[in-house]
Design an enzyme around this catalytic site. Structure first.
Site, PDB file in Angstrom:
ATOM      1  N   ASN A 163      28.113  32.092  38.084  1.00 34.32           N
ATOM      2  CA  ASN A 163      29.310  31.390  38.521  1.00 34.32           C
ATOM      3  C   ASN A 163      30.512  31.974  37.800  1.00 34.32           C
ATOM      4  O   ASN A 163      30.385  32.532  36.703  1.00 34.32           O
ATOM      5  CB  ASN A 163      29.211  29.895  38.197  1.00 34.32           C
ATOM      6  CG  ASN A 163      30.404  29.114  38.756  1.00 34.32           C
ATOM      7  OD1 ASN A 163      30.829  29.329  39.880  1.00 34.32           O
ATOM      8  ND2 ASN A 163      30.948  28.216  37.939  1.00 34.32           N
ATOM      9  N   SER A 208      35.952  32.909  33.143  1.00 29.99           N
ATOM     10  CA  SER A 208      34.659  33.151  32.493  1.00 29.99           C
ATOM     11  C   SER A 208      33.562  33.318  33.541  1.00 29.99           C
ATOM     12  O   SER A 208      33.556  32.588  34.545  1.00 29.99           O
ATOM     13  CB  SER A 208      34.283  31.952  31.606  1.00 29.99           C
ATOM     14  OG  SER A 208      35.289  31.674  30.657  1.00 29.99           O
ATOM     15  N   ASP A 218      29.191  23.888  34.247  1.00 33.61           N
ATOM     16  CA  ASP A 218      30.022  24.893  33.562  1.00 33.61           C
ATOM     17  C   ASP A 218      29.579  25.094  32.117  1.00 33.61           C
ATOM     18  O   ASP A 218      30.387  25.456  31.255  1.00 33.61           O
ATOM     19  CB  ASP A 218      31.501  24.464  33.593  1.00 33.61           C
ATOM     20  CG  ASP A 218      32.003  24.319  35.021  1.00 33.61           C
ATOM     21  OD1 ASP A 218      32.843  23.437  35.256  1.00 33.61           O
ATOM     22  OD2 ASP A 218      31.523  25.071  35.893  1.00 33.61           O
ATOM     23  N   MET A 266      32.161  24.561  45.390  1.00 30.76           N
ATOM     24  CA  MET A 266      32.633  23.346  44.740  1.00 30.76           C
ATOM     25  C   MET A 266      31.628  22.193  44.848  1.00 30.76           C
ATOM     26  O   MET A 266      31.971  21.069  45.162  1.00 30.76           O
ATOM     27  CB  MET A 266      33.984  22.930  45.341  1.00 30.76           C
ATOM     28  CG  MET A 266      35.035  24.019  45.272  1.00 30.76           C
ATOM     29  SD  MET A 266      35.223  24.711  43.614  1.00 30.76           S
ATOM     30  CE  MET A 266      36.259  23.504  42.879  1.00 30.76           C
ATOM     31  N   HIS A 320      34.285  30.732  36.505  1.00 27.53           N
ATOM     32  CA  HIS A 320      35.021  29.497  36.242  1.00 27.53           C
ATOM     33  C   HIS A 320      36.405  29.857  35.718  1.00 27.53           C
ATOM     34  O   HIS A 320      36.513  30.685  34.793  1.00 27.53           O
ATOM     35  CB  HIS A 320      34.265  28.634  35.234  1.00 27.53           C
ATOM     36  CG  HIS A 320      34.944  27.345  34.923  1.00 27.53           C
ATOM     37  ND1 HIS A 320      34.934  26.264  35.783  1.00 27.53           N
ATOM     38  CD2 HIS A 320      35.676  26.967  33.852  1.00 27.53           C
ATOM     39  CE1 HIS A 320      35.633  25.276  35.250  1.00 27.53           C
ATOM     40  NE2 HIS A 320      36.095  25.672  34.072  1.00 27.53           N
TER      41      HIS A 320
HETATM   42  C1  GRF Z   1      38.980  30.187  41.888  1.00 29.32           C
HETATM   43  O1  GRF Z   1      39.892  29.678  40.957  1.00 29.32           O
HETATM   44  C2  GRF Z   1      37.653  30.385  41.187  1.00 29.32           C
HETATM   45  O2  GRF Z   1      37.789  30.605  39.807  1.00 29.32           O
HETATM   46  C3  GRF Z   1      36.955  29.099  41.397  1.00 29.32           C
HETATM   47  O3  GRF Z   1      37.320  28.700  42.699  1.00 29.32           O
HETATM   48  C4  GRF Z   1      38.669  29.135  42.960  1.00 29.32           C
HETATM   49  C5  GRF Z   1      38.766  29.614  44.376  1.00 29.32           C
HETATM   50  O4  GRF Z   1      38.189  30.855  44.476  1.00 29.32           O
HETATM   51  N1  GRF Z   1      35.547  29.290  41.242  1.00 29.32           N
HETATM   52  P1  GRF Z   1      38.010  31.642  45.885  1.00 29.32           P
HETATM   53  O5  GRF Z   1      39.373  32.159  46.296  1.00 29.32           O
HETATM   54  O6  GRF Z   1      37.474  30.654  46.913  1.00 29.32           O
HETATM   55  O7  GRF Z   1      37.051  32.739  45.549  1.00 29.32           O
END
Ligand code: GRF
Length: 203
Positions: free
Chosen positions: A106, A135, A144, A89, A108
């Protein structure tokens, strides 16, 4: 194919990759998992799988460039052929994206180009979407915005809230990412500028 996975939290996508690699369905060597946040569940998942788990706390760095430079150093120790963002993030600098151009993926939780950014499930519901999804794309400096080469669609069902919709999307994410990375490992999918080539054909 040596892979480094970047996370920020739960790591359920990481888990699907660890499981696929352990099960033999995914021909990659996950060298390390790096989190920008300490003490998150994804780090435990890495340790449980015997994979090096590294915390690079972004709060310890003055600015985005400093953090990204430290992140590049931590990643390049492993000389990966692919860097995978899985629930990571942080917005990455153009310098970082350029350094890993063509080998940075990545996932998304939306049907890009719809709903770039955050809170995608809430926004899909608010827009009255009848379908939603996930995606997988190559990462460029545009948030993104990189070329997409694999998507999964799920229906939005009556009575869905963000939680039920997110769970339905996540189920597809866990199926999609190992497949996408297998294709990359097999040399079938490659970034070609702002497009993707699959088996040589421009998508
Ligand atoms: C998920 O929705 C993923 O699509 C986004 O982050 C969220 C958490 O994913 N990238 P994770 O359980 O930490 O892999």
């Amino acid at each position: 194919l040596r892979v480094v996975v970047l996370i920020s939290g739960r790591g359920s996508n990481l888990q699907s990759l660890l499981d696929a690699a352990a099960g033999g369905g995914l021909p990659v060597d996950i060298r390390a998992v790096i989190s920008n946040r300490p003490g998150v569940q994804g780090l435990e998942r890495a340790r449980a799988a015997g994979v090096e788990a590294v915390t690079l706390d972004h709060r310890a760095y003055a600015g985005r460039e400093d953090f990204d430079a430290a992140l590049i150093a931590a990643i390049d120790r492993h000389e990966p052929g692919l860097v995978v963002l899985a629930g990571f993030m942080r917005i990455l600098t153009p310098a970082f994206c350029a350094h890993y151009a063509g080998r940075l993926l990545n996932i998304h939780p939306s049907l890009l180009p719809k709903f770039r950014g955050v809170h995608t499930h809430e926004r899909a519901l608010a827009e009255g979407e009848t379908e939603h999804g996930a995606s997988i794309h190559f990462v460029t400096a545009e948030l993104d915005g990189g070329p997409v080469f694999l998507q999964a669609r799920v229906p939005v069902l009556p009575g869905d809230d963000a939680g039920t919709l997110a769970a339905r999307v996540l189920e597809q994410e866990h199926r999609l990412y190992p497949l996408a990375i297998r294709w990359f490992a097999e040399g079938r999918v490659r970034q070609d500028g702002d497009r993707v080539r699959f088996d040589g054909a421009l998508l």
